[in-house]
Design an enzyme around this catalytic site. Structure first.
Site, PDB file in Angstrom:
ATOM      1  N   SER A  38       5.096  20.275  35.309  1.00  0.00           N
ATOM      2  CA  SER A  38       4.420  21.288  34.490  1.00  0.00           C
ATOM      3  C   SER A  38       5.053  22.667  34.617  1.00  0.00           C
ATOM      4  O   SER A  38       4.938  23.491  33.709  1.00  0.00           O
ATOM      5  CB  SER A  38       2.937  21.368  34.878  1.00  0.00           C
ATOM      6  OG  SER A  38       2.787  21.631  36.265  1.00  0.00           O
ATOM      7  N   ASP A 187      -5.660  29.072  37.691  1.00  0.00           N
ATOM      8  CA  ASP A 187      -5.639  27.950  38.638  1.00  0.00           C
ATOM      9  C   ASP A 187      -4.845  28.266  39.898  1.00  0.00           C
ATOM     10  O   ASP A 187      -4.883  27.511  40.885  1.00  0.00           O
ATOM     11  CB  ASP A 187      -5.110  26.678  37.976  1.00  0.00           C
ATOM     12  CG  ASP A 187      -3.662  26.787  37.502  1.00  0.00           C
ATOM     13  OD1 ASP A 187      -2.962  27.737  37.874  1.00  0.00           O
ATOM     14  OD2 ASP A 187      -3.227  25.896  36.737  1.00  0.00           O
ATOM     15  N   HIS A 190       0.092  27.685  38.377  1.00  0.00           N
ATOM     16  CA  HIS A 190       1.078  27.742  37.297  1.00  0.00           C
ATOM     17  C   HIS A 190       1.372  29.192  36.904  1.00  0.00           C
ATOM     18  O   HIS A 190       0.436  29.981  36.706  1.00  0.00           O
ATOM     19  CB  HIS A 190       0.574  26.973  36.072  1.00  0.00           C
ATOM     20  CG  HIS A 190       0.405  25.515  36.332  1.00  0.00           C
ATOM     21  ND1 HIS A 190      -0.792  24.962  36.736  1.00  0.00           N
ATOM     22  CD2 HIS A 190       1.292  24.484  36.256  1.00  0.00           C
ATOM     23  CE1 HIS A 190      -0.641  23.657  36.901  1.00  0.00           C
ATOM     24  NE2 HIS A 190       0.614  23.342  36.614  1.00  0.00           N
TER      25      HIS A 190
END
Length: 224
Positions: A38, A187, A190
């Site tokens: 990701s 979060d 990221h």
């Protein structure tokens, strides 16, 4: 009639022979493949804000004629990356001039045995070594709460891999970003678009140098 049969047989032989690789980029554009998770895919970001997109823009600003291919899959582990190499390479004309290997963060977060992560990354490096494709290893570091034993084993993976294959190592992909709330999504894992900018600014000199100094026919060294 015999002549027709011969022509048909010849046609069938041509159709049955697989294509040997992909056609090289006709205009000489350098091809960079980023194989990752990701952090490469651009999780939570708008189009054009991912690491590959911003790296391509930064290299072009330095005068490099390049296409950077995004082969990032959110949630992928090193083992997942190893299983989809053919898919990743299918989108690159010819062989990549450089691969940036950015995998392992999800292995760390899930507490995957570092031996499993090592085997998967080794399989990836073996493949690129056989294909004569240079690789820049983007390292990852374990979170302290994973425990000292795990941290020591995981953090040792990337330097050892770089030494084994005589490959360049960018020690920590999230250098300058990890732990900085202002540069990460809510979060905490990221990077934001601004966080990606920091990553690109720090890594682009190394990527640029590898592309500029690559000798003709350069290959990644085999295992020592």
């Amino acid at each position: 009639m015999e002549r027709l049969v011969v022509k048909l047989c010849a046609l069938l032989l041509v159709l049955c022979i697989p294509l040997a690789g992909h056609a090289a980029a006709p205009d000489g554009t350098l091809q960079v493949l980023v194989l990752g998770d990701s952090l490469t895919a651009g999780y939570g970001l708008e189009p054009g804000q991912s690491f590959p997109s911003k790296l391509e823009a930064a290299l072009k600003a330095r005068g490099v004629k390049v296409t950077v291919h995004n082969a990032g899959v959110s949630g992928d582990t090193a083992s997942g990356g190893a299983s989809r190499l053919d898919w990743a390479l299918a989108g690159v004309p010819g062989k990549p001039d450089l691969v940036i290997l950015e995998l392992g963060a999800n292995d760390m977060l899930r507490g995957v045995d570092p031996a499993i992560t090592t085997r998967a990354l080794t399989a990836i490096m073996d493949r690129f070594s056989r294909d004569g494709v240079p690789v820049l290893i983007a390292g990852m570091k374990a979170a302290p709460n994973m425990g000292a034993t795990f941290v020591n084993q995981f953090d040792a993976i990337y330097p050892a891999l770089a030494a084994k294959y005589d490959a360049p190592l960018y020690p920590f992909f999230l250098d300058g970003v990890a732990g900085n709330k202002a540069l990460n999504l809510p979060d905490g894992l990221h990077p934001t678009a601004e966080g990606i900018d920091v990553i690109v600014t720090r890594i682009v000199p190394m990527v640029h140098n590898l592309l500029e100094t690559r000798p003709a026919g350069r290959t990644v060294s085999g295992a020592k």
